[in-house]
Scaffold this motif. Structure first.
Motif, PDB file in Angstrom:
ATOM      1  N   GLN A 136      56.166  50.324  65.709  1.00 41.62           N
ATOM      2  CA  GLN A 136      56.509  51.725  65.956  1.00 41.62           C
ATOM      3  C   GLN A 136      56.499  52.080  67.436  1.00 41.62           C
ATOM      4  O   GLN A 136      56.748  53.227  67.795  1.00 41.62           O
ATOM      5  CB  GLN A 136      55.537  52.649  65.199  1.00 41.62           C
ATOM      6  CG  GLN A 136      54.104  52.630  65.719  1.00 41.62           C
ATOM      7  CD  GLN A 136      53.273  51.520  65.113  1.00 41.62           C
ATOM      8  OE1 GLN A 136      53.814  50.569  64.559  1.00 41.62           O
ATOM      9  NE2 GLN A 136      51.961  51.651  65.197  1.00 41.62           N
TER      10      GLN A 136
ATOM     11  N   THR B 137      70.424  43.113  56.774  1.00 41.96           N
ATOM     12  CA  THR B 137      70.038  44.331  56.059  1.00 41.96           C
ATOM     13  C   THR B 137      68.811  44.084  55.186  1.00 41.96           C
ATOM     14  O   THR B 137      67.900  44.916  55.110  1.00 41.96           O
ATOM     15  CB  THR B 137      71.207  44.830  55.187  1.00 41.96           C
ATOM     16  OG1 THR B 137      72.358  45.047  56.018  1.00 41.96           O
ATOM     17  CG2 THR B 137      70.846  46.120  54.480  1.00 41.96           C
TER      18      THR B 137
ATOM     19  N   LEU C 217      65.719  43.951  57.379  1.00 40.24           N
ATOM     20  CA  LEU C 217      65.297  45.296  57.776  1.00 40.24           C
ATOM     21  C   LEU C 217      64.595  46.005  56.625  1.00 40.24           C
ATOM     22  O   LEU C 217      63.612  46.726  56.824  1.00 40.24           O
ATOM     23  CB  LEU C 217      66.509  46.111  58.236  1.00 40.24           C
ATOM     24  CG  LEU C 217      67.119  45.707  59.584  1.00 40.24           C
ATOM     25  CD1 LEU C 217      68.399  46.488  59.839  1.00 40.24           C
ATOM     26  CD2 LEU C 217      66.119  45.949  60.711  1.00 40.24           C
ATOM     27  N   GLY C 218      65.093  45.794  55.413  1.00 40.27           N
ATOM     28  CA  GLY C 218      64.456  46.401  54.251  1.00 40.27           C
ATOM     29  C   GLY C 218      63.046  45.880  54.041  1.00 40.27           C
ATOM     30  O   GLY C 218      62.122  46.640  53.725  1.00 40.27           O
ATOM     31  N   GLN C 219      62.859  44.575  54.230  1.00 42.65           N
ATOM     32  CA  GLN C 219      61.526  43.996  54.061  1.00 42.65           C
ATOM     33  C   GLN C 219      60.570  44.487  55.145  1.00 42.65           C
ATOM     34  O   GLN C 219      59.392  44.735  54.882  1.00 42.65           O
ATOM     35  CB  GLN C 219      61.618  42.475  54.078  1.00 42.65           C
ATOM     36  CG  GLN C 219      62.321  41.897  52.854  1.00 42.65           C
ATOM     37  CD  GLN C 219      62.198  40.384  52.783  1.00 42.65           C
ATOM     38  OE1 GLN C 219      61.267  39.801  53.313  1.00 42.65           O
ATOM     39  NE2 GLN C 219      63.154  39.752  52.122  1.00 42.65           N
ATOM     40  N   VAL C 220      61.081  44.627  56.365  1.00 41.50           N
ATOM     41  CA  VAL C 220      60.249  45.164  57.443  1.00 41.50           C
ATOM     42  C   VAL C 220      59.827  46.594  57.113  1.00 41.50           C
ATOM     43  O   VAL C 220      58.664  46.981  57.282  1.00 41.50           O
ATOM     44  CB  VAL C 220      61.005  45.124  58.787  1.00 41.50           C
ATOM     45  CG1 VAL C 220      60.230  45.890  59.860  1.00 41.50           C
ATOM     46  CG2 VAL C 220      61.227  43.684  59.231  1.00 41.50           C
ATOM     47  N   HIS C 221      60.782  47.390  56.622  1.00 45.36           N
ATOM     48  CA  HIS C 221      60.477  48.780  56.252  1.00 45.36           C
ATOM     49  C   HIS C 221      59.431  48.830  55.145  1.00 45.36           C
ATOM     50  O   HIS C 221      58.477  49.621  55.199  1.00 45.36           O
ATOM     51  CB  HIS C 221      61.757  49.488  55.808  1.00 45.36           C
ATOM     52  CG  HIS C 221      61.531  50.911  55.380  1.00 45.36           C
ATOM     53  ND1 HIS C 221      61.253  51.258  54.065  1.00 45.36           N
ATOM     54  CD2 HIS C 221      61.522  52.072  56.088  1.00 45.36           C
ATOM     55  CE1 HIS C 221      61.082  52.554  53.984  1.00 45.36           C
ATOM     56  NE2 HIS C 221      61.248  53.079  55.196  1.00 45.36           N
ATOM     57  N   ASP C 222      59.586  47.963  54.133  1.00 45.36           N
ATOM     58  CA  ASP C 222      58.618  47.934  53.037  1.00 45.36           C
ATOM     59  C   ASP C 222      57.236  47.524  53.534  1.00 45.36           C
ATOM     60  O   ASP C 222      56.217  48.062  53.098  1.00 45.36           O
ATOM     61  CB  ASP C 222      59.078  46.961  51.948  1.00 45.36           C
ATOM     62  CG  ASP C 222      60.323  47.459  51.222  1.00 45.36           C
ATOM     63  OD1 ASP C 222      60.629  48.666  51.334  1.00 45.36           O
ATOM     64  OD2 ASP C 222      60.993  46.640  50.566  1.00 45.36           O
TER      65      ASP C 222
ATOM     66  N   LEU D  57      56.023  47.964  56.587  1.00 45.68           N
ATOM     67  CA  LEU D  57      55.442  49.063  57.355  1.00 45.68           C
ATOM     68  C   LEU D  57      54.961  50.174  56.433  1.00 45.68           C
ATOM     69  O   LEU D  57      53.912  50.782  56.657  1.00 45.68           O
ATOM     70  CB  LEU D  57      56.473  49.614  58.342  1.00 45.68           C
ATOM     71  CG  LEU D  57      56.854  48.690  59.504  1.00 45.68           C
ATOM     72  CD1 LEU D  57      57.964  49.318  60.331  1.00 45.68           C
ATOM     73  CD2 LEU D  57      55.637  48.412  60.380  1.00 45.68           C
ATOM     74  N   SER D  58      55.716  50.442  55.376  1.00 44.88           N
ATOM     75  CA  SER D  58      55.328  51.492  54.434  1.00 44.88           C
ATOM     76  C   SER D  58      54.049  51.113  53.704  1.00 44.88           C
ATOM     77  O   SER D  58      53.185  51.953  53.449  1.00 44.88           O
ATOM     78  CB  SER D  58      56.447  51.734  53.416  1.00 44.88           C
ATOM     79  OG  SER D  58      57.635  52.143  54.070  1.00 44.88           O
TER      80      SER D  58
ATOM     81  N   SER E 268      50.929  51.543  56.054  1.00 45.04           N
ATOM     82  CA  SER E 268      50.624  52.876  56.595  1.00 45.04           C
ATOM     83  C   SER E 268      49.726  53.658  55.652  1.00 45.04           C
ATOM     84  O   SER E 268      49.527  53.311  54.520  1.00 45.04           O
ATOM     85  CB  SER E 268      51.917  53.640  56.838  1.00 45.04           C
ATOM     86  OG  SER E 268      52.637  53.804  55.638  1.00 45.04           O
TER      87      SER E 268
END
Length: 239
Positions: free
Chosen positions: A53, A225, A228-233, A235-236, A239
């Motif tokens: 982030q 893509t 990026l989805g796995q990175v987003h998951d 991070l979610s 958090s």
């Protein structure tokens, strides 16, 4: 601090670097060994990293020996801020005599009274600052001096070697990364282990290998893509 004593402690530190298997656990032991080698009560090892982030690298305490304020352990510094941040930003070692009477007094974190000398030296790897070692609280003597600064710089080389070894061990755990590094070494004659450079090289290698295997560029985009989805998951989930 006698030279034979320091050489013995340096050898002890070097032996540990060659045998430890975990950088995270190793850094805690390294901080204790550095403090022991320097005959000092306090030592902290900070490493430069960039969180997902964040846009710029920051300096974080990864290990310490002796008392450390909780806020100092939790805080991350932009390069250039604070004593250690300035050392990381400049790449130059620093010996501060009588911290509370020096221009660096507003940057002091430990509220000790009296005369406090501080040493802060960069950890260099491939001509880049990857961290900082901070030392203070000499034992058996009242002050830190230029000879202590030289010793700290030598110890920083050993810590750098430890980081280098563990990064290489981590990089060589998968065949894909081995292929990436082998190609780069063949092209440049050098074997890099800088995380950001390795990440870029992996992306180039993946792209080339997919095209060579007959995949279309749309498929490459699909892989990107998915990543990026796995990175987003990830991070979610953290958090």
């Amino acid at each position: 601090m006698s030279d034979p004593s320091f050489i013995h402690k340096l050898s002890e530190l070097a032996r540990f670097v060659e045998t430890t298997t975990s950088l995270e656990e190793g850094l805690d032991t390294l901080s204790r060994l550095v403090a022991h080698a320097m005959d000092c009560r306090h030592c902290s090892i900070m490493l430069v990293s960039t969180a997902p982030q964040e846009e710029t690298p920051r300096l974080r305490v990864e290990a310490h020996c002796g008392g450390l304020p909780p806020e100092a352990r939790a805080q991350s510094l932009p390069l250039g801020d604070g004593i250690a941040g300035r050392v990381a930003g400049s790449g130059e070692p620093l010996l501060i005599r009588d911290l509370h009477r020096s221009p660096y007094a507003p940057l002091a974190r430990r509220g000790e009274s009296g005369t406090v000398d501080v040493i802060s030296v960069p950890i260099l790897l491939e001509d880049q600052v990857v961290g900082v070692i901070n030392v203070d609280g000499p034992e058996g003597r009242q002050r830190l001096d230029a000879s202590d600064l030289r010793m700290a710089m030598i110890l920083a080389l050993v810590v750098s070697k430890s980081i280098h070894i563990h990064r290489l061990q981590g990089l060589l755990k998968t065949h894909f990364i081995q292929l990436t590094l082998a190609r780069e070494a063949q092209r440049t004659g050098q074997l890099t282990q800088d995380p950001e450079r390795v990440a870029r090289l992996m992306a180039h290698t993946l792209y080339d290998e997919m095209l060579r295997a007959g995949f279309a560029r749309d498929h490459v985009l699909q892989v990107a893509t998915e990543l990026l989805g796995q990175v987003h998951d990830g991070l979610s989930g953290s958090s």
